[in-house]
Design a protein around this motif. Sequence first.
Motif, PDB file in Angstrom:
ATOM      1  N   ALA A  98      -7.656  18.034 -17.460  1.00 47.79           N
ATOM      2  CA  ALA A  98      -8.727  17.628 -16.541  1.00 47.79           C
ATOM      3  C   ALA A  98      -8.570  16.149 -16.182  1.00 47.79           C
ATOM      4  O   ALA A  98      -8.037  15.355 -16.954  1.00 47.79           O
ATOM      5  N   THR A  99      -9.032  15.778 -14.992  1.00 43.40           N
ATOM      6  CA  THR A  99      -9.009  14.386 -14.560  1.00 43.40           C
ATOM      7  C   THR A  99     -10.439  13.963 -14.191  1.00 43.40           C
ATOM      8  O   THR A  99     -11.339  14.783 -14.126  1.00 43.40           O
ATOM      9  N   GLY A 100     -10.612  12.655 -13.960  1.00 41.12           N
ATOM     10  CA  GLY A 100     -11.925  12.150 -13.588  1.00 41.12           C
ATOM     11  C   GLY A 100     -12.740  11.673 -14.779  1.00 41.12           C
ATOM     12  O   GLY A 100     -13.960  11.525 -14.674  1.00 41.12           O
ATOM     13  N   PHE A 101     -12.061  11.406 -15.909  1.00 41.25           N
ATOM     14  CA  PHE A 101     -12.770  11.013 -17.127  1.00 41.25           C
ATOM     15  C   PHE A 101     -12.315   9.656 -17.652  1.00 41.25           C
ATOM     16  O   PHE A 101     -12.080   9.482 -18.847  1.00 41.25           O
ATOM     17  N   SER A 102     -12.196   8.703 -16.753  1.00 38.22           N
ATOM     18  CA  SER A 102     -11.896   7.337 -17.199  1.00 38.22           C
ATOM     19  C   SER A 102     -13.069   6.846 -18.045  1.00 38.22           C
ATOM     20  O   SER A 102     -14.150   7.449 -18.046  1.00 38.22           O
ATOM     21  N   TYR A 103     -12.877   5.741 -18.765  1.00 35.20           N
ATOM     22  CA  TYR A 103     -13.968   5.203 -19.561  1.00 35.20           C
ATOM     23  C   TYR A 103     -15.170   4.852 -18.680  1.00 35.20           C
ATOM     24  O   TYR A 103     -16.318   5.079 -19.069  1.00 35.20           O
ATOM     25  N   GLU A 104     -14.904   4.311 -17.493  1.00 29.82           N
ATOM     26  CA  GLU A 104     -15.993   3.966 -16.579  1.00 29.82           C
ATOM     27  C   GLU A 104     -16.792   5.208 -16.194  1.00 29.82           C
ATOM     28  O   GLU A 104     -18.025   5.200 -16.209  1.00 29.82           O
ATOM     29  N   SER A 105     -16.092   6.289 -15.854  1.00 28.55           N
ATOM     30  CA  SER A 105     -16.773   7.516 -15.439  1.00 28.55           C
ATOM     31  C   SER A 105     -17.600   8.106 -16.574  1.00 28.55           C
ATOM     32  O   SER A 105     -18.683   8.647 -16.352  1.00 28.55           O
ATOM     33  N   LEU A 106     -17.088   7.987 -17.790  1.00 28.12           N
ATOM     34  CA  LEU A 106     -17.739   8.607 -18.938  1.00 28.12           C
ATOM     35  C   LEU A 106     -18.896   7.770 -19.485  1.00 28.12           C
ATOM     36  O   LEU A 106     -19.948   8.312 -19.843  1.00 28.12           O
ATOM     37  N   PHE A 107     -18.723   6.445 -19.518  1.00 26.60           N
ATOM     38  CA  PHE A 107     -19.696   5.597 -20.205  1.00 26.60           C
ATOM     39  C   PHE A 107     -20.659   4.836 -19.299  1.00 26.60           C
ATOM     40  O   PHE A 107     -21.718   4.401 -19.758  1.00 26.60           O
ATOM     41  N   GLN A 108     -20.308   4.659 -18.028  1.00 28.95           N
ATOM     42  CA  GLN A 108     -21.076   3.766 -17.162  1.00 28.95           C
ATOM     43  C   GLN A 108     -22.554   4.129 -17.096  1.00 28.95           C
ATOM     44  O   GLN A 108     -23.430   3.252 -17.010  1.00 28.95           O
ATOM     45  N   GLU A 109     -22.844   5.411 -17.149  1.00 22.77           N
ATOM     46  CA  GLU A 109     -24.232   5.887 -17.064  1.00 22.77           C
ATOM     47  C   GLU A 109     -25.101   5.336 -18.194  1.00 22.77           C
ATOM     48  O   GLU A 109     -26.314   5.204 -18.056  1.00 22.77           O
ATOM     49  N   TYR A 110     -24.468   5.008 -19.316  1.00 19.22           N
ATOM     50  CA  TYR A 110     -25.218   4.593 -20.508  1.00 19.22           C
ATOM     51  C   TYR A 110     -25.190   3.086 -20.742  1.00 19.22           C
ATOM     52  O   TYR A 110     -25.727   2.598 -21.727  1.00 19.22           O
ATOM     53  N   LEU A 111     -24.559   2.375 -19.831  1.00 15.64           N
ATOM     54  CA  LEU A 111     -24.459   0.923 -19.949  1.00 15.64           C
ATOM     55  C   LEU A 111     -25.405   0.241 -18.970  1.00 15.64           C
ATOM     56  O   LEU A 111     -25.414   0.561 -17.789  1.00 15.64           O
ATOM     57  N   ASN A 112     -26.191  -0.691 -19.458  1.00 19.59           N
ATOM     58  CA  ASN A 112     -27.050  -1.483 -18.583  1.00 19.59           C
ATOM     59  C   ASN A 112     -27.160  -2.895 -19.145  1.00 19.59           C
ATOM     60  O   ASN A 112     -26.511  -3.235 -20.132  1.00 19.59           O
ATOM     61  N   GLU A 113     -27.998  -3.710 -18.512  1.00 17.46           N
ATOM     62  CA  GLU A 113     -28.073  -5.124 -18.902  1.00 17.46           C
ATOM     63  C   GLU A 113     -28.651  -5.335 -20.304  1.00 17.46           C
ATOM     64  O   GLU A 113     -28.571  -6.442 -20.848  1.00 17.46           O
ATOM     65  N   THR A 114     -29.239  -4.297 -20.901  1.00 11.91           N
ATOM     66  CA  THR A 114     -29.801  -4.448 -22.251  1.00 11.91           C
ATOM     67  C   THR A 114     -28.735  -4.318 -23.343  1.00 11.91           C
ATOM     68  O   THR A 114     -28.996  -4.617 -24.505  1.00 11.91           O
ATOM     69  N   VAL A 115     -27.531  -3.873 -22.974  1.00  8.55           N
ATOM     70  CA  VAL A 115     -26.470  -3.694 -23.972  1.00  8.55           C
ATOM     71  C   VAL A 115     -25.830  -5.045 -24.296  1.00  8.55           C
ATOM     72  O   VAL A 115     -25.179  -5.657 -23.455  1.00  8.55           O
ATOM     73  N   THR A 116     -26.025  -5.479 -25.524  1.00  8.00           N
ATOM     74  CA  THR A 116     -25.452  -6.754 -25.971  1.00  8.00           C
ATOM     75  C   THR A 116     -24.541  -6.578 -27.186  1.00  8.00           C
ATOM     76  O   THR A 116     -23.785  -7.486 -27.528  1.00  8.00           O
ATOM     77  N   GLU A 117     -24.617  -5.408 -27.829  1.00  5.66           N
ATOM     78  CA  GLU A 117     -23.844  -5.174 -29.047  1.00  5.66           C
ATOM     79  C   GLU A 117     -23.325  -3.739 -29.059  1.00  5.66           C
ATOM     80  O   GLU A 117     -24.036  -2.809 -28.685  1.00  5.66           O
ATOM     81  N   VAL A 118     -22.068  -3.591 -29.475  1.00  7.70           N
ATOM     82  CA  VAL A 118     -21.415  -2.277 -29.464  1.00  7.70           C
ATOM     83  C   VAL A 118     -20.702  -2.059 -30.794  1.00  7.70           C
ATOM     84  O   VAL A 118     -20.056  -2.978 -31.317  1.00  7.70           O
ATOM     85  N   TRP A 119     -20.824  -0.838 -31.328  1.00  4.61           N
ATOM     86  CA  TRP A 119     -20.128  -0.459 -32.555  1.00  4.61           C
ATOM     87  C   TRP A 119     -19.152   0.673 -32.238  1.00  4.61           C
ATOM     88  O   TRP A 119     -19.536   1.692 -31.665  1.00  4.61           O
ATOM     89  N   ILE A 120     -17.898   0.499 -32.579  1.00  7.05           N
ATOM     90  CA  ILE A 120     -16.872   1.527 -32.344  1.00  7.05           C
ATOM     91  C   ILE A 120     -16.270   1.919 -33.678  1.00  7.05           C
ATOM     92  O   ILE A 120     -15.804   1.057 -34.430  1.00  7.05           O
ATOM     93  N   GLN A 121     -16.309   3.200 -33.950  1.00  5.01           N
ATOM     94  CA  GLN A 121     -15.672   3.728 -35.160  1.00  5.01           C
ATOM     95  C   GLN A 121     -14.599   4.706 -34.719  1.00  5.01           C
ATOM     96  O   GLN A 121     -14.883   5.741 -34.132  1.00  5.01           O
ATOM     97  N   ASP A 122     -13.340   4.345 -34.964  1.00  7.03           N
ATOM     98  CA  ASP A 122     -12.215   5.161 -34.521  1.00  7.03           C
ATOM     99  C   ASP A 122     -11.039   4.883 -35.450  1.00  7.03           C
ATOM    100  O   ASP A 122     -10.520   3.767 -35.472  1.00  7.03           O
ATOM    101  N   PRO A 123     -10.608   5.869 -36.240  1.00  8.86           N
ATOM    102  CA  PRO A 123      -9.535   5.627 -37.214  1.00  8.86           C
ATOM    103  C   PRO A 123      -8.169   5.355 -36.597  1.00  8.86           C
ATOM    104  O   PRO A 123      -7.279   4.848 -37.275  1.00  8.86           O
TER     105      PRO A 123
END
Length: 249
Positions: A98-123
Amino acid sequence: MASSRQELEVESTAAFKVLKRAVELDSESRYQQALVCYQEGIDLLMQVLRGTKDVTKKCNLRKQISSYMDRAEIVKKYTDQEREDGKYHRQIKIEENATGFSYESLFQEYLNETVTEVWIQDPYIRQIHQLYNFLRFCEMLIKGPCKVKTIHLLTSLDEGSGKEQQSSGLQEIKESLKNHGVLLELEYSSSVHDREIRFNNGWMIKIGRGLDYFKKPQSRFSLGYCDFDLRPCHETTVDIFHNKHTKKI
């Protein structure tokens, strides 16, 4: 003219098929999925309305659209309440190639000006392409609309020949982020297995394959090499949750 009528009939059939699915999901209290189908079906029906000339048909379509919109508004209130109560869950299935799933396409909906801190857990932020994936994810965060100040990465340490490559790559990303006023906090664990991303606005995204769900490009000059919306994906599942109070992993 006949061709135009046929196209409208096809669009109308497609719209009501999606709306029928919306009603089914609604009746099963699967409100998040129902809302997506209501919105898609209403958009399709609006296209049919714009192409319809018959006054009576236009009137009937407006009534139907209005009815579906009213229900969609009620369903939206349900989903907003679920999100407030920490019960929100949406699942996206990314099919093989499948195509059309860049990080922008997948995450942009959940990002706004209130986001100041991010936690990533990925081995698996180890190999060159995985380091680049993490870099692209960071670039997305920097571009906004969020105002990220701190990024936490919890990953596993490469104990093999790629150890120096992993360490130097992450250090370079850390220095680059610092130049943009963002702190990257690195932590390693040999027991980390889960893959999840949390934003301090309450959204949590779990991807089955973590950030590494893109396939290798066919060549350096093939479409999708630069634009990841055009890059084929491995099959995986994305689960999206919302918790009112998102804590550190």
